[in-house]
Design a protein around this motif. Structure first.
Motif, PDB file in Angstrom:
ATOM      1  N   TYR B 219       0.850  -1.189   0.000  1.00 31.73           N
ATOM      2  CA  TYR B 219       0.000   0.000   0.000  1.00 31.73           C
ATOM      3  C   TYR B 219       0.886   1.238   0.000  1.00 31.73           C
ATOM      4  O   TYR B 219       1.887   1.293   0.718  1.00 31.73           O
ATOM      5  N   ASP B 220       0.524   2.202  -0.811  1.00 32.71           N
ATOM      6  CA  ASP B 220       1.232   3.478  -0.866  1.00 32.71           C
ATOM      7  C   ASP B 220       2.734   3.283  -1.101  1.00 32.71           C
ATOM      8  O   ASP B 220       3.568   3.934  -0.466  1.00 32.71           O
ATOM      9  N   TYR B 239      -4.229  -1.259   8.175  1.00 26.59           N
ATOM     10  CA  TYR B 239      -4.373  -1.299   6.721  1.00 26.59           C
ATOM     11  C   TYR B 239      -4.888  -2.668   6.281  1.00 26.59           C
ATOM     12  O   TYR B 239      -5.790  -2.798   5.477  1.00 26.59           O
ATOM     13  N   GLN B 242      -8.487  -3.266   7.366  1.00 26.23           N
ATOM     14  CA  GLN B 242      -9.456  -2.574   6.518  1.00 26.23           C
ATOM     15  C   GLN B 242      -9.610  -3.287   5.170  1.00 26.23           C
ATOM     16  O   GLN B 242     -10.722  -3.461   4.668  1.00 26.23           O
ATOM     17  N   ASP B 249     -14.024   2.778   5.466  1.00 25.76           N
ATOM     18  CA  ASP B 249     -13.454   3.587   6.541  1.00 25.76           C
ATOM     19  C   ASP B 249     -12.170   2.958   7.063  1.00 25.76           C
ATOM     20  O   ASP B 249     -12.126   1.760   7.333  1.00 25.76           O
ATOM     21  N   PRO B 251      -7.533   3.636   7.396  1.00 23.72           N
ATOM     22  CA  PRO B 251      -6.357   4.407   6.963  1.00 23.72           C
ATOM     23  C   PRO B 251      -6.133   4.403   5.444  1.00 23.72           C
ATOM     24  O   PRO B 251      -5.456   5.281   4.929  1.00 23.72           O
ATOM     25  N   LYS B 253      -6.784   5.384   1.950  1.00 27.62           N
ATOM     26  CA  LYS B 253      -7.554   6.518   1.458  1.00 27.62           C
ATOM     27  C   LYS B 253      -8.128   6.236   0.074  1.00 27.62           C
ATOM     28  O   LYS B 253      -7.470   5.701  -0.802  1.00 27.62           O
ATOM     29  N   ILE B 254      -9.390   6.595  -0.089  1.00 25.07           N
ATOM     30  CA  ILE B 254     -10.005   6.498  -1.405  1.00 25.07           C
ATOM     31  C   ILE B 254     -10.324   7.914  -1.853  1.00 25.07           C
ATOM     32  O   ILE B 254     -11.003   8.647  -1.132  1.00 25.07           O
ATOM     33  N   PHE B 255      -9.817   8.306  -3.000  1.00 24.05           N
ATOM     34  CA  PHE B 255     -10.109   9.670  -3.423  1.00 24.05           C
ATOM     35  C   PHE B 255     -11.243   9.690  -4.420  1.00 24.05           C
ATOM     36  O   PHE B 255     -11.338   8.866  -5.262  1.00 24.05           O
TER      37      PHE B 255
END
Ligand SMILES: Nc1ncnc2c1ncn2[C@@H]1O[C@H](COP(=O)(O)OP(=O)(O)OP(=O)(O)O)[C@@H](O)[C@H]1O
Ligand SMILES: [Mg+2]
Lengths: 259, 255
Positions: B219-220, B239, B242, B249, B251, B253-255
């Motif tokens: 992730y990231d 992470y 989720q 909901d 950590p 992130k969904i943009f």
């Protein structure tokens, strides 16, 4: 100051791109040569390309060659008839076809027909990850895709040129003797006397180089295609334009060199 | 954690950017030999790019990729070809050769890398197509196949040579539930039968739990977890939790 910098970027950017592109194309060529000497030798792929670039271009080349020779006979007749030297038409048509028009026109036709198709095909393979798939299957794409095409171009283009020159000469004879009524014996006699095999070889050398250019440019533009279907379209256009420009430039260089 | 096992592939501090966009910001990854490792991660985190770097299709900006202890980022083209012979890969979009029919696609690696006779090649191709649940499609062109069929032909091509390491990029995405199960079983059985190393990219938690020996999550641009399937179940990493729960909901992130 700022406008000067702007000006420099405007001039400099295309220039650096040009140098960069030329360098990359040259590297692709070197790489192809290196892979040519490593096994395996894929004879079938070469034959397929010879068929595609060569045999499938034959009809276009025959048409182009014949009509060019015919038109050339008409045009040169206008000049020669002014001082009564009509019988020189055959010489000029044969010389022009062998040294210049045969190689240049047939290469440009093949660039438009096969060079563009090479770019479109390799470019599509690039954007759909088929080239990555070749790498992944431990097959070197330069060896598998580029080498047979360049090799075929070098083999086939001189042959196509010979066909074009032959057809052009016949076309010129037909127009000169049968339509314009030039004396048959004088036409042929002068043609034989003033045209050497050396003139023909000269054109064959050109055709070989042009065959290399159009397949190398076609492969190069395809190999570095980016950006989906639109990218393939753009690369194909660029490929034909660049091939034609390079053919004309190298035509000058070779002519000056072999003068 | 992964310890006490042979490691087939090790990725160390991998960085990769496309222009200004940083995809990988220091990935570390251990892929044990003779097991199935599933790599999880949200869409767009660079899982496919990671797989392509492992095969040397894309060069990293920084970092090491060790395959059997050899850093492939330092090899020349000829050496890379030799390393790639150890691999089979299923591309996310299958990447079939669209100028060849299904039969020729699956036969391609056999023709290139073996001296088998046409009859033997034919048997292998038919067999591989059968195990991915395809028959009577040999003479179809890739453009005549559905997405799921294409993926399975890609799978047959990837396993045709029975390589040491098989990389699967989302093998079950886009398949119906029954075919999903067929392909999961195929990956599982291929691994067990040949004792190869398999790396599977997946979004699918159920099939991950079904087939995985080891898991990693990206992730990231970083590795969030890299351990056994047991580690995945018991971790308290937010992470991972989720992602497993499939919740909006948290950590990630969904943009
Ligand atoms: N050749 C490329 N040029 C530029 N950017 C790229 C390229 N390949 C991938 N990217 C970018 O890298 C990021 C990661 O892509 P990648 O395909 O690895 O994602 P992924 O994790 O496989 O996603 P998915 O699960 O949806 O398949 C994306 O944001 C993508 O835009
Ligand atoms: Mg992906």
């Amino acid at each position: 100051m700022e406008s000067l910098v702007n000006l420099l970027t405007v001039i400099g950017l295309p220039f650096t791109r040009l140098i960069f592109g030329a360098g990359r194309m040259f590297l692709l060529f070197i790489e192809t040569v290196v892979w040519a000497f490593r096994p395996p030798f894929r004879f079938k792929l070469l034959l397929k390309q010879v068929e595609f670039i060569g045999i499938n271009s034959l009809s276009v080349i025959i048409l182009t060659g014949t009509f060019t020779g015919m038109v050339f006979a008409f045009q040169s007749y206008i000049g020669f008839s002014k001082f009564g030297a009509e019988y020189m038409v055959g010489t000029v048509v044969a010389l022009g076809m062998a040294r210049e028009l045969g190689p240049v026109l047939s290469s440009i036709m093949v660039a438009a027909r096969a060079g563009s198709a090479i770019t479109a095909e390799i470019g599509t393979m690039r954007v759909t990850e088929q080239i990555d798939a070749l790498y992944a299957l431990a097959v070197e794409p330069v060896q598998y895709l580029v080498l047979p095409r360049i090799f075929a171009g070098i083999i086939v283009m001189p042959i196509l040129n010979a066909v074009a020159v032959f057809c052009g000469t016949i076309g010129g004879y037909f127009v000169g003797v049968n339509i314009l009524g030039i004396n048959k014996t004088l036409y042929l006699q002068n043609m034989y006397r003033y045209v050497d095999l050396a003139d023909f070889y000269n054109g064959m050398v050109k055709a070989t180089v042009f065959g290399l250019i159009l397949t190398l440019v076609g492969s190069y533009k395809g190999f570095y295609t980016k950006g989906g279907a639109a990218g393939v379209g753009q690369a194909t256009t660029e490929s034909v334009v660049l091939s034609c420009v390079l053919i004309l430039v190298f035509d000058y260089i070779l002519t000056a060199f072999m003068f | 954690m992964i310890s006490g096992v042979d490691i087939q592939i090790e990725v160390k501090n991998l960085h990769k950017s496309f222009g200004d966009f940083k995809v990988h910001k220091g990935i570390d990854l251990l892929i044990p030999k003779g097991a199935i490792t599933v790599i999880l991660g949200p869409s767009g985190t660079g899982k496919s790019v990671l797989l392509k770097q492992i095969m040397g299709l894309i060069m990293p900006d920084k970092g090491e990729i060790l395959v059997d202890g050899v850093d492939i980022t330092k090899l020349d083209k000829k050496e890379l070809v030799a390393v790639r012979k150890k691999f089979g890969m299923l591309f996310q979009n299958a990447a079939l050769f669209d100028s060849m029919n299904v039969y020729e696609n699956v036969a391609f690696p056999l023709r290139e890398h073996t001296k088998l006779k046409e009859k033997e090649i034919r048997d292998i191709v038919i067999e591989k197509l059968r195990v991915v649940g395809l028959k009577d499609v040999e003479y179809k062109m890739p453009s005549e196949l559905s997405g799921g069929m294409r993926k399975r032909v890609g799978l047959a091509r990837a396993i045709a040579l029975e390589p040491d390491i098989i990389l699967y990029d989302e093998p079950t995405t886009g398949l119906d539930p029954i075919m999903k199960d067929v392909v999961d079983n195929l990956i599982y059985n291929t691994q067990k039968k040949l004792n190869i190393t398999s790396v599977v990219i997946s979004h699918d938690i159920d099939s991950t739990i079904k087939i995985a020996d080891y898991v990693a999550m990206i992730y990231d641009g970083k590795t969030v977890i890299n351990g056994t399937i047991e580690d995945l179940r018991t971790t308290d990493n937010p992470y991972v939790q989720q992602f497993l729960s499939g919740s909006m909901d948290g950590p990630i992130k969904i943009f």
